[in-house]
Design an enzyme around this catalytic site. Structure first.
Site, mmCIF file in Angstrom:
data_model
loop_
_atom_site.group_PDB
_atom_site.id
_atom_site.type_symbol
_atom_site.label_atom_id
_atom_site.label_comp_id
_atom_site.label_asym_id
_atom_site.label_seq_id
_atom_site.Cartn_x
_atom_site.Cartn_y
_atom_site.Cartn_z
ATOM 1 C CG HIS A 469 -89.575 -21.715 -41.275
ATOM 2 N ND1 HIS A 469 -90.885 -21.456 -41.600
ATOM 3 C CD2 HIS A 469 -89.362 -22.993 -41.637
ATOM 4 C CE1 HIS A 469 -91.433 -22.536 -42.131
ATOM 5 N NE2 HIS A 469 -90.532 -23.479 -42.172
ATOM 6 C CE1 TYR A 585 -94.813 -30.779 -37.988
ATOM 7 C CE2 TYR A 585 -94.254 -30.600 -40.306
ATOM 8 C CZ TYR A 585 -94.746 -30.041 -39.152
ATOM 9 O OH TYR A 585 -95.154 -28.733 -39.158
ATOM 10 C CB THR A 598 -98.025 -25.487 -41.450
ATOM 11 O OG1 THR A 598 -97.481 -25.229 -40.143
ATOM 12 C CG2 THR A 598 -97.261 -24.702 -42.501
#
Length: 777
Positions: A469, A585, A598
């Site tokens: 990630h 979230y 993001t």
């Protein structure tokens, strides 16, 4: 050591007669062809840099400007208003001839052309900085937005992948009073009056004192850096984490839901690996279209695409690093405890799908056992980061271990040939859970979790991926994954027996088995990392299901945002499951800005909690639902346009740590648990014809839970008639259960649609075509 010697271009030994030199013609040829390919890539990169540098104009427009200026001069006019004459006087004061006039005109035309390019780029940047169009209701466009539509004029034709990078605006720093106000609003439904009063005082104290000082430093960084969030986000959220990245950070993507194009493992690998390198070629040549907001011409930042391939996360004791290499002509392959290096080019060309299948089959048929300590070596990447960093430095920094580790880390990507079989919806819907769980962590040693991504091929032809990630967000890798799926089925295809099409060059070299010398102390470290990873993997509960009763098509007909609908359903499901609300979230992208990644949408709001509590009164509920839906859409748009709160608060916290000052407000805010973490998986609709081929839909993907007592939920809208959900939580928490929460989500979806469409007494289930195995696609 024989395999290591194959990579050496020449060897020599000293004899009494002198030096005996042995040249390897094949190795030298490969070195030459590799250099040619590298130089071709550099030339293409240089050409693309010129094209991108003058965008939205084109290099050929320079010639048009020169001809226009010269044509005007021959009509005895002076378009430069005397500037050409001044340029002529600069070289010397001698008599001016016709050649000097021509050169001066060309110089003036070039300067005019560059000025026009600069003006166009500034105009485009200002146009792309306008975001009010996102907040206007459908069908009601303001005059300002109508003028703003001129962005079409400045967007140019046939842009390359990075054409818009120089015109994207920088991410703005929100006003600190706005961030504090929005934070208070987001936590109100989670606190009683006394707690909220305490948080209000903490916020006011922070805003009036320390907050202003921290904010000043942040604005200074925003003036200097391209993006004031992204570098700190990558370092402190991802790379400085010392816990395992398996489950906690890495995510997974799944294959087609109903179709397995071929049951032959090597054949599936042949087509899809070939497709990956076709995608990489397009990426290197910048031939991929820039990603845009669906239905618009508004481009998104493509900076994350640069590290899709040839990228590895390198462990460190304090912080990891992301290492990217410019090129790699091979992949690293794992099978039955052995590691292989497989070259994807031969004689200067990319291997055909049939040749790749042939090479993969050689690996599958290789009877050699793993060397001592090799079989579970990958567990080091699945455990805690500090032990892996120490082991890497101690046992893999020299000799044969370093050479083999370099082959893995510098590979284009990692491939795992799994001996298990996994299935999709067409086989048994309940098998999706084990399929997803296998992709999320596997056996904890048969994936290389540090690589940018690992492609997994199962014994029955099913495949999937596991993505790291830190280097980029999931939509970037998802774009490559969906390109591979569509190319595999609709362009490459298979023959009647299920094998890849084409012929095999008999002179292909053997896949190179990697050698290791693992000492007993390192084996102990591998066992320790495996124990940590196995405990984490065993604790994960995963549930994947397709909701086929209705999809976004029916929701849109109710004039409701599908994403807002899903988020409100999740709020309702969580309240019914846990009896309370929680900090929620939802990931939103900020790629409208340069190097954007993001932002967080806090989906649990005053409006959504009021709606859930009042669900019994239908008329009141419809009004509250509409208010909650509009509030969610507003928050999502605010996050996209740089007015979110969480990244701002995160950066303020980082500045406070640099200044070594403590903020009770920031400490409390950053420690709030995200018990419901959600994300929507984007679907590249242009790659799939879901109307004519409804069976060719991906299962989507998911991620592990963020909180020990919470849920991770990923969802995807598949066409107009289906949603796909991936739910994760931990067995160790007695209050959560993936299947239990899935049942609550299904019920919440039905209840919300029944609320919006009260006259609809029965929800018709959409029939999805489930074909037999296709022999030839």
């Amino acid at each position: 050591m024989a395999e290591a010697h194959q990579a050496v271009a020449f060897q020599f030994t000293v004899t009494p007669d002198g030096i005996d030199l042995h040249m390897s013609h094949q190795a030298l040829t490969e070195i030459y062809l590799s250099g040619v390919r590298s130089w071709k890539k550099r030339i293409i990169g240089l050409k693309n840099s010129v094209i991108t540098g003058v965008y939205p104009a084109s290099p050929s427009s320079w010639l048009f400007v020169v001809i226009a200026i010269l044509a005007t001069m021959y009509t005895r006019s002076d378009p430069s208003m005397g500037l050409i004459a001044k340029i002529q006087e600069c070289p010397s004061g001698h008599q001016i001839n016709q050649c000097q006039t021509l050169v001066s005109a060309v110089l003036f035309s070039t300067m005019l052309w560059l000025l026009l390019i600069f003006t166009m780029r500034m105009c485009l940047k200002q146009l792309l900085s306008y975001h009010r169009w996102m907040f206007e209701k459908h069908g009601k466009m303001s005059n300002t937005t109508k003028v703003w539509a001129l962005v079409r004029i400045f967007s140019g034709r046939k842009p390359l992948l990075y054409s818009y990078q120089g015109s994207l605006p920088n991410l703005p720093v929100p006003a600190i009073k706005d961030t504090v106000k929005r934070h208070l609003e987001s936590v109100r439904p989670l606190m009683d009056d006394a707690e909220y009063e305490r948080m209000t005082k903490l916020s006011a104290e922070f805003e009036s004192s320390l907050g202003k000082r921290l904010h000043w430093y942040l604005k200074l960084k925003a003036l200097w850096a391209t993006n004031y969030v992204s570098d700190w986000w990558e370092e402190y959220v991802y790379l400085r984490g010392r816990s395992p990245i398996m489950v906690n950070s890495n995510y997974y993507g799944m294959d087609f839901m109903y179709v397995t194009p071929t049951p032959i493992q090597a054949a599936r690998a042949g087509n899809s690996l070939h497709a990956y390198f076709l995608y990489r070629r397009k990426l290197n040549k910048e031939e991929l279209k820039p990603t845009r907001i669906p239905g618009t011409l508004i481009p998104l930042c493509s900076a994350q695409c640069e590290r899709v391939f040839n990228t590895t996360r390198i462990p460190g004791e304090e912080t990891d690093t992301v290492q990217h290499w410019q090129d790699s002509d091979y992949i690293a392959v794992y099978h039955s405890g052995r590691y292989f290096r497989l070259r994807m080019y031969h004689a200067g060309r990319l291997l055909s799908p049939r040749e790749i299948e042939f090479q993969i089959q050689k690996i599958l048929d290789d009877p050699s056992p793993p060397s001592k300590g090799e079989a579970k070596l990958g567990a080091l990447t699945a455990g805690d980061r500090i032990p892996w960093a120490k082991a890497r430095m101690k046992y893999f920094s020299s000799g044969v271990n370093k050479r083999s580790l370099d082959y893995i880390e510098k590979a284009a990507f990692f491939v795992s040939l799994d001996d298990d079989e996994q299935g999709g919806m067409a086989d048994d819907p309940t098998r999706l859970d084990s399929y997803a769980k296998s992709l999320l962590h596997g056996k904890c040693f048969d994936r290389w979790f540090d690589k940018s991504f690992t492609v997994v091929y199962f014994k029955n032809g099913k495949m999937g991926l596991n993505g790291e990630h830190s280097w980029a967000d999931a939509p970037v890798l998802s774009h490559a994954w969906q390109y591979v799926l569509s190319t595999d089925c609709f362009q490459l295809g298979y023959n009647a027996e299920g094998h890849c099409k084409g012929e095999v060059d008999a002179s292909l070299p053997q896949p190179q088995k990697l050698n290791w010398e693992i000492p007993p102390e390192c084996e102990e470290q591998i066992s320790g990392s495996l124990a940590v990873a196995q405990a984490l993997a065993d604790d994960v509960d995963v549930h994947v299901f397709a909701f086929e009763e209705f999809g976004k098509g029916k929701i849109k007909r109710c004039r409701v945002s599908p994403d807002a609908f899903i988020q409100l359903a999740l709020q309702l499901a969580y309240y019914r499951d846990q009896g309370r609300f929680c900090l929620t979230y939802e990931a939103s992208m900020t790629r409208l800005f340069k190097e954007g990644r993001t932002e967080t949408v806090r989906s649990c709001t005053n409006e959504s909690s009021a709606f859930v509590r009042a669900l019994e009164g239908a008329d009141v509920c419809r009004r509250l639902f509409q208010e909650a839906s509009e509030k969610h859409q507003h928050l999502y748009r605010m996050a996209m346009t740089g007015a979110g709160i969480d990244r701002h608060l995160f950066c303020l916290y980082v500045v406070s740590k640099y200044l070594r000052v403590e903020s009770p407000f920031l400490k409390e805010v950053l420690s709030e648990p995200w018990r419901l973490s959600t994300s929507q998986t984007p679907l590249q609709v242009e790659m799939f014809d879901i109307v004519n081929y409804p069976e060719y839909v991906s299962c989507g993907g998911g991620f592990g839970p963020v909180a020990d007592d919470g849920y991770g939920v990923s969802y995807c809208a598949l066409g107009d008639n289906m949603f796909n959900f991936h739910i994760t939580c931990k067995h160790s928490c007695p209050d959560t259960g993936a299947n239990k929460f899935g049942a609550q989500i299904r019920k919440a979806l039905r209840d919300l649609l029944q609320l919006l469409c009260p006259n609809q007494t029965e929800l018709r289930k959409t029939e999805v075509k489930r074909p037999e195995f296709k022999k030839d696609l």
